[in-house]
Design an enzyme around this catalytic site. Structure first.
Site, PDB file in Angstrom:
ATOM      1  N   HIS A  72       0.813  -1.220   0.000  1.00 54.57           N
ATOM      2  CA  HIS A  72       0.000   0.000   0.000  1.00 54.57           C
ATOM      3  C   HIS A  72       0.850   1.277   0.000  1.00 54.57           C
ATOM      4  CE1 HIS A  72      -0.933   0.086   4.673  1.00 54.57           C
ATOM      5  NE2 HIS A  72       0.341   0.079   4.440  1.00 54.57           N
ATOM      6  N   GLU A  73       0.219   2.335  -0.428  1.00 54.06           N
ATOM      7  CA  GLU A  73       0.920   3.604  -0.697  1.00 54.06           C
ATOM      8  C   GLU A  73       2.048   3.408  -1.717  1.00 54.06           C
ATOM      9  OE1 GLU A  73      -0.940   5.590   0.539  1.00 54.06           O
ATOM     10  OE2 GLU A  73      -1.709   4.642   2.340  1.00 54.06           O
TER      11      GLU A  73
END
Lengths: 599, 599
Positions: free
Chosen positions: B440-441
């Site tokens: 994620h990110e």
């Protein structure tokens, strides 16, 4: 149909790399030929597709339960065990006596690989039965063989391996389970003790569970020298020929991160002092007997890790070919269509890592099977040397796939992106299932000590020399015959030379220093060894591939082999450099640092 | 009490390595001093121990549920959000206007680290609110600020970041969510589209969820240049001042491998064409605005990964000190008592890997916070250069802990042996929770491209030069002042020199070759960069430790720092060698191999 492994690759390894024809020429395997082996693999494929793969996710989701002292597993387990038995897979490498197929070990390894790729948890049950039955076949009296082996081979009963205890996991010399003779004539003993982490140690998919238990006979020596092996069935027939429960209690069921389709239990033997076991083989020979099963199980662990990674590879490969996302870095126009992610360099790298790990590990494992077949039935002059090489390579073939399998399944998740972290796709299960492999049948650390502290130095280094000669033979062959591959042969030669130097340095240290110092980086040594052993496997695979291309028989399969070999030599083999740097360092940090500095 | 991090280490980094006193001298932070910062950390400790840690396991076991279109989470989430708000943690680094504590970024990073170590999932909710509120503070009109910020800071409402769509994950230029202006005066838009993987995107622990949504205004340019940012609340007040539901539907809840305490949802905006959103800031500036939140979130990901690894480290350290198993390799007598496993060399190695990763990563992250504080409030002459260095280090500080955290949590499991694979101990959860961080990110691959393709070459390499100058400054300081550490400074210098060469080689390639070729090994370049950046952090930590010892202020803490630094230079820094070998290779394998060879 979901692809979980490559049949073409499996056959390539068996026929073009390891020449199973040579194995089939051995007297003991004379009933088989290439065609019958192919039919066997066809049958394995069908079985895997129909009975195993469809239940792979469900067996993870519906975990075993301990209900009133009895473990309940997924209902398909009973069907699987029955069909495994009917298909002859449990007795695959057993001889005629018990109706075995007498398949070469290479073929039973191949079918176990197929089964593990389809459904790892399901494939563990029969493998344990197979190991237990073979131990009884090898060391048991006629009575014991007749009593236990047929039902284990038919899948009606379950076999287990019961070693670990609450206070003795890696340290087998501390096993405390006790055996007291009650009947010298029948070799019957009364067993008391606790065993933990027993895979398939109790379940309702079979009619009986046959535990092979390491225990210490009253008055036996301390340490591993005093261990004997016992057959302890969950149910026995009493004197009136009635089936009664033996005093073996399932006192706990472990809840695990993965590998959820197989129950692992805590067993208590003889709580009411009426647990009976049959001595198997000679007293105080238990550990070396058990190691027959253990060594096969360790190769089995390597195969399972490779199988899981194979399944993860094909899942992520198919996704990468279908999933459209982003554009090439040189394409700046957002109006052009997005491309399949398989075209991104970094995705290719992550796919190649998986492919190189899967096919390189499988090659090493089938090489081990080849040695096992030769050690079992080859001519006298090769038997001993192949047995030694197999011994040496066992910790490597167990650990390389297990450790690198974590990276491979992690890469499979990366290719799916966030979706890979979700249970909608199978890759997160592969990641969870993989992690058990660095732990069971000896942690990676234990195998490092086994390799460096035992296998490398045994017989004055005879096995290590046999290994380096095998690798050198491959290198020489390439240099003489296949010029296109020379630069890779040289890279491998260089790495092998450095491995020899490190090994020499460490062996010298073994004589001068405390054992603790000599062994402090054994895990890193094992890692280094694995990288070079698998590099060798890639060169072995490149030979027939390059020859096929040179002879205009080349196709995408052979080209793909050469690309993957190139990947291995460009991206994986260099990892040996860092390890060599450390292994050559004089800093005894791991000895000098004390627990007071671990804060 | 369970230990999940080291307060002494955190304060050591803040005061002895990064001189928070310098930060506290900045005008903007004048309300604080060292004592008040310590009280803040005390409060964070208490909060983490009482409200977060006790629910860490339970929030994993009792997953969020989607029930009639509404997500239900663990009841403690409501209490946690409320107390986070009351404690001022959500507004910790905000200014007076909304009652913020106006804490230095370094201190809010430190407290986020504590919270993440206690309960990663729980710590995500408020961090998302914090990011959303700060974005609104920065770009919002007075009306928007008054409407949304106070309730986000108080923990009564939840903030989110809604970027990803089914067909646009890594490729943000392909976002399709649409915004149509309906009221030019109020900047009100009608939003339609799908957003996926929205953390905390819906739950019953708060009264409202405020989504910050990237969408494309009708007629806006293609690609990332046409993205605008919108505030889309789940509930709004209508013209009669009644609270009504906005047209935001939760259409799915993801079931994840770990990180189970936080719901991740699929949202559908405007299915009934009555979903309203407020434009935040200027049209078509959405991506760069969002990146304010994203960059903080990326540092947050690094902190969380480090925090999880910290917790796993202490779990395995305590186990290693208590668990008795085996003997030293030189002890052959099985009658001697077994020893705690912390005394085995390989266990020490696995503990040191974790400790080096945790403390090295935390150091890098607090260094980033120091830069962030200086870039926010420092003097003009340092502001720009620190902002650039922070930009450069963000992908490194996000990825190094995430990737190495997998190895760290794997080692934590290894130390527990088979027990670590079971849910009776927390380490398997840490292993599962860790894996989201490489995804994620931005996946690790995306960050490799960000580092090499953007940050390294920006401004003719100005940020890279600033970074190497900082590292060189540390090296010089050691060589001049602390002779005991010279050999480590030289090792780092050598690695830095090689990094510079590789960077030069790649930058030259960027001019001559296609971008695809230049970027083909960007992930490996990022890995290399991380190893060297963290090596620098270890030298930075060694300086005050060695000085303390030289000045007879030494204790086990400082000695432990030096041992861990030695571990890093002996076992981790050499990993740079393999990467450099590959990065210097001319083989364009990843470009040449096609999908037809991935079979």
């Amino acid at each position: 149909m979901s692809q979980f492994y490559s049949r073409r690759n499996l056959e390539f390894l068996m026929t073009e790399v390891f020449k199973i024809e040579e194995v089939l020429k051995l007297d003991v395997y004379k009933g088989h030929d290439l065609d019958s082996i192919r039919m066997t693999l066809d049958a394995a494929d069908q079985f895997a597709e129909r009975e195993l793969y469809p239940f792979f996710r469900e067996m993870d989701q519906i975990e075993p339960k301990l209900d009133q002292g009895k473990v309940k597993v997924h209902p398909q387990v009973r069907a699987i065990m029955k069909k495994y038995g009917e298909g002859g897979w449990i007795s695959a490498s057993a001889g005629d006596e018990f109706g075995g197929m007498n398949l070469p070990i290479m073929v039973s390894s191949a079918s176990n690989f197929i089964f593990g790729a389809a459904n790892f948890s399901a494939s563990v049950y029969p493998q344990l039965s197979m190991g237990a039955a073979r131990l009884i076949e090898t060391y048991g009296s006629d009575y014991l063989k007749e009593t236990f082996v047929p039902n284990l081979y038919s899948g009606v009963w379950q076999g287990t391996m019961a070693m670990t205890e609450p206070d003795a996991g890696s340290s087998l010399s501390d096993l405390k389970t006790k055996a007291v003779s009650i009947d010298d004539e029948n070799d019957l003993y009364r067993i008391t003790g606790q065993k933990i982490f027993i895979s398939a140690g109790d379940h309702d998919g079979v009619g009986n569970v046959i535990h092979l238990v390491l225990a210490r006979i009253e008055g036996a020596p301390e340490g591993v020298k005093g261990l004997s092996l016992f057959i302890v069935p969950q149910k026995m027939t009493n004197e009136e020929d009635k089936v009664v429960l033996n005093d073996v209690k399932t006192t706990g069921l472990y809840h695990k991160m993965g590998y959820k389709g197989t129950p692992i239990v805590h067993l208590s033997f003889g709580e009411q002092d009426r647990c009976y076991g049959h001595l198997l083989g000679e007293p105080n020979e238990g550990l070396s007997q058990m190691f027959q099963m253990m060594n096969e199980a360790r190769i089995g662990v390597g195969l399972s890790a490779t199988a899981i990674a194979s399944s993860a590879y094909y899942a992520s490969l198919n996704y990468a070919k279908e999933r459209v996302q982003g554009r090439k870095p040189d394409e700046k126009n957002p109006n052009t269509p997005q491309i399949p992610i398989v075209e991104h360099a970094d995705v290719k790298r992550m796919l190649l890592q998986q492919k190189a790990m899967v096919e390189g590990s499988l090659s090493l494992l089938l090489n081990c099977s080849y040695y096992a077949d030769m050690a079992k039935a080859g001519t006298q002059d090769v038997k001993e040397i192949y047995r030694l090489t197999l011994d040496l390579l066992t910790p490597v073939a167990k650990t390389y796939p297990s450790e690198n399998g974590m990276l491979a399944t992690s890469n499979a998740i990366q290719i799916f992106g966030g979706a890979g972290y979700c249970r909608d796709f199978p890759v997160e299960q592969y990641y969870r299932d993989m992690k058990i492999h660095t732990l069971h049948e000896g942690t990676s650390g234990i195998h490092g000590m086994d390799l460096l502290g035992r296998k490398i130095i045994m017989g004055g280094g005879i096995a290590f020399r046999a290994f380096t000669e095998e690798v050198s033979k491959t290198i020489k062959k390439v240099k003489m015959e296949i010029l296109e591959l020379t630069r890779y042969a040289e890279k491998l030669n260089d790495a092998l030379f450095r491995l020899q130097n490190v090994t020499m340095r460490l062996s010298t240290m073994a004589m001068k220093e405390k054992k603790e110092v000599f062994l402090m980086d054994a895990t890193l040594y094992l890692e280094l060894f694995g990288i070079i052993a698998v590099g060798w496997q890639w060169l072995l695979q490149a030979i027939p591939s390059q020859i096929a291309i040179n002879e205009n028989r080349g196709d995408e399969f052979y080209e793909s082999k050469l690309y993957t070999m190139r990947y291995y030599f460009e991206y994986e083999l260099p990892k040996s450099e860092s390890l060599i740097t450390r292994l050559n360092s004089a800093d005894k940090l791991l000895i000098e640092v004390s627990k007071d500095h671990l804060i």
